[in-house]
Design a protein around this motif. Structure first.
Motif, mmCIF file in Angstrom:
data_model
loop_
_atom_site.group_PDB
_atom_site.id
_atom_site.type_symbol
_atom_site.label_atom_id
_atom_site.label_comp_id
_atom_site.label_asym_id
_atom_site.label_seq_id
_atom_site.Cartn_x
_atom_site.Cartn_y
_atom_site.Cartn_z
ATOM 1 N N ASN A 183 -6.041 9.749 0.460
ATOM 2 C CA ASN A 183 -7.207 8.956 0.866
ATOM 3 C C ASN A 183 -7.382 7.760 -0.065
ATOM 4 N N PRO A 184 -6.496 6.781 0.022
ATOM 5 C CA PRO A 184 -6.650 5.607 -0.839
ATOM 6 C C PRO A 184 -7.951 4.883 -0.541
ATOM 7 N N ALA A 185 -8.515 4.259 -1.550
ATOM 8 C CA ALA A 185 -9.784 3.551 -1.380
ATOM 9 C C ALA A 185 -9.644 2.443 -0.344
ATOM 10 N N SER A 186 -10.614 2.369 0.550
ATOM 11 C CA SER A 186 -10.610 1.329 1.576
ATOM 12 C C SER A 186 -11.767 0.352 1.393
ATOM 13 N N ALA A 195 0.829 -1.205 0.000
ATOM 14 C CA ALA A 195 0.000 0.000 0.000
ATOM 15 C C ALA A 195 0.867 1.259 0.000
ATOM 16 N N ALA A 196 1.933 1.243 0.799
ATOM 17 C CA ALA A 196 2.837 2.399 0.850
ATOM 18 C C ALA A 196 3.527 2.613 -0.483
ATOM 19 N N ALA A 197 3.912 1.521 -1.143
ATOM 20 C CA ALA A 197 4.585 1.615 -2.442
ATOM 21 C C ALA A 197 3.646 2.149 -3.514
ATOM 22 N N LEU A 198 2.352 1.833 -3.407
ATOM 23 C CA LEU A 198 1.383 2.352 -4.365
ATOM 24 C C LEU A 198 1.203 3.859 -4.194
ATOM 25 N N ARG A 199 1.114 4.308 -2.939
ATOM 26 C CA ARG A 199 0.847 5.727 -2.684
ATOM 27 C C ARG A 199 2.071 6.601 -2.920
ATOM 28 N N GLU A 200 3.256 6.069 -2.668
ATOM 29 C CA GLU A 200 4.471 6.879 -2.712
ATOM 30 C C GLU A 200 5.588 6.116 -3.397
#
Length: 264
Positions: A81-84, A12-17
């Motif tokens: 605000n990634p989709a949850s 998730a962190a790699a996707l956002r940043e």
């Protein structure tokens, strides 16, 4: 923390940043360059899907801001605000907060309220179906039967009070309005509005409410009894026509039940 949970968080962190990508990529087997390319594709798809969901929910905001500006806003929002949820129809509820926090939208002070209106419309389209109650059911009640009566409203109903004419602003961006009027009105010619969002059958609708109607609906939606709410509106608004306003509320299918009170 389990190994699986740690892997999911790194992903998730790699996707956002992008800067976080090396931590996740180090966990993967196979060619590093290929894995980095696949991660970039996955990130691009995630951003694209979020952007598409926001465009669906906020078409007027996109028109106001322009396609490129809205795309940048969507990317920023996705980053913060990634989709949850698996259902992207539920994505984007807090976009107005993102808009309100940005100084570059300061020249559009009404934009957060417009976003709030569009999200209410989006939710109205997904609200449960309802069966309207006809006005004749209310008209048939005696004064004694009306004592303590409350009204229950359709699930889609939402009232949005704004210092700006957000209902009129939204209307001017609809094809039907432009076909009739041809040009955009000036915001300074309009005042504050309370927008009513509701569903007419399967179609979400927006209406700018007169002050008396807005006050009555706010009171009734909060659970106040019908007769005291009508009396308060009549006292506050000398030109208040209770019969006309109530008939309009029922005619639009806003009421789903008349909840009887106890007779005195």
């Amino acid at each position: 923390m389990s190994e699986l949970l740690a892997l999911q968080r790194d992903f998730a962190a790699a996707l956002r940043e992008s800067a976080q990508a090396p931590v996740f990529l180090a966990r993967l087997a196979g060619p590093a360059a290929r894995n980095a390319d696949l991660l970039a594709i996955y990130r691009g798809n995630a951003v694209s899907n979020a952007h598409a969901a926001l465009r669906l929910a906020y078409p007027v905001c996109e028109e106001v801001l322009g396609v490129e500006c809205f795309a940048q806003l969507a990317r920023l929002y996705w980053h913060e605000n990634p989709a949850s949820e698996g259902d992207l129809n539920l994505y984007g509820a807090s976009l107005l907060e993102c808009i309100a926090a940005r100084d570059d939208f300061a020249e559009l002070p009404w934009l957060p309220d417009l976003a709030r209106l569009e999200w209410a419309l989006h939710e109205a389209g997904m609200a449960p179906d309802h069966q309207p109650t006809p006005f004749v059911q209310l008209a048939s009640l005696s004064e004694a039967e009306l004592a303590g009566t409350r009204l229950q409203f359709q699930p889609a109903l939402c009232l949005i009070a704004s210092s700006w004419p957000i209902a009129s602003l939204w209307q001017q961006h609809q094809a039907e309005w432009r076909a009739l009027h041809g040009e955009v009105f000036q915001l300074e010619d309009c005042g504050a509005e309370t927008a009513l969002v509701y569903r007419d059958g399967f179609k979400p609708r927006v209406l700018a409410l007169p002050a008396a109607s807005a006050d009555l609906l706010v009171a009734l939606q909060a659970g106040e009894m019908l007769l005291p709410a009508l009396s308060a509106c009549a006292e506050k608004h000398p030109d208040f026509e209770s019969q006309h306003v109530l008939h309009d509320i029922f005619q639009r299918g806003l009421v789903t039940a008349i909840l009887p009170g106890e007779a005195p």
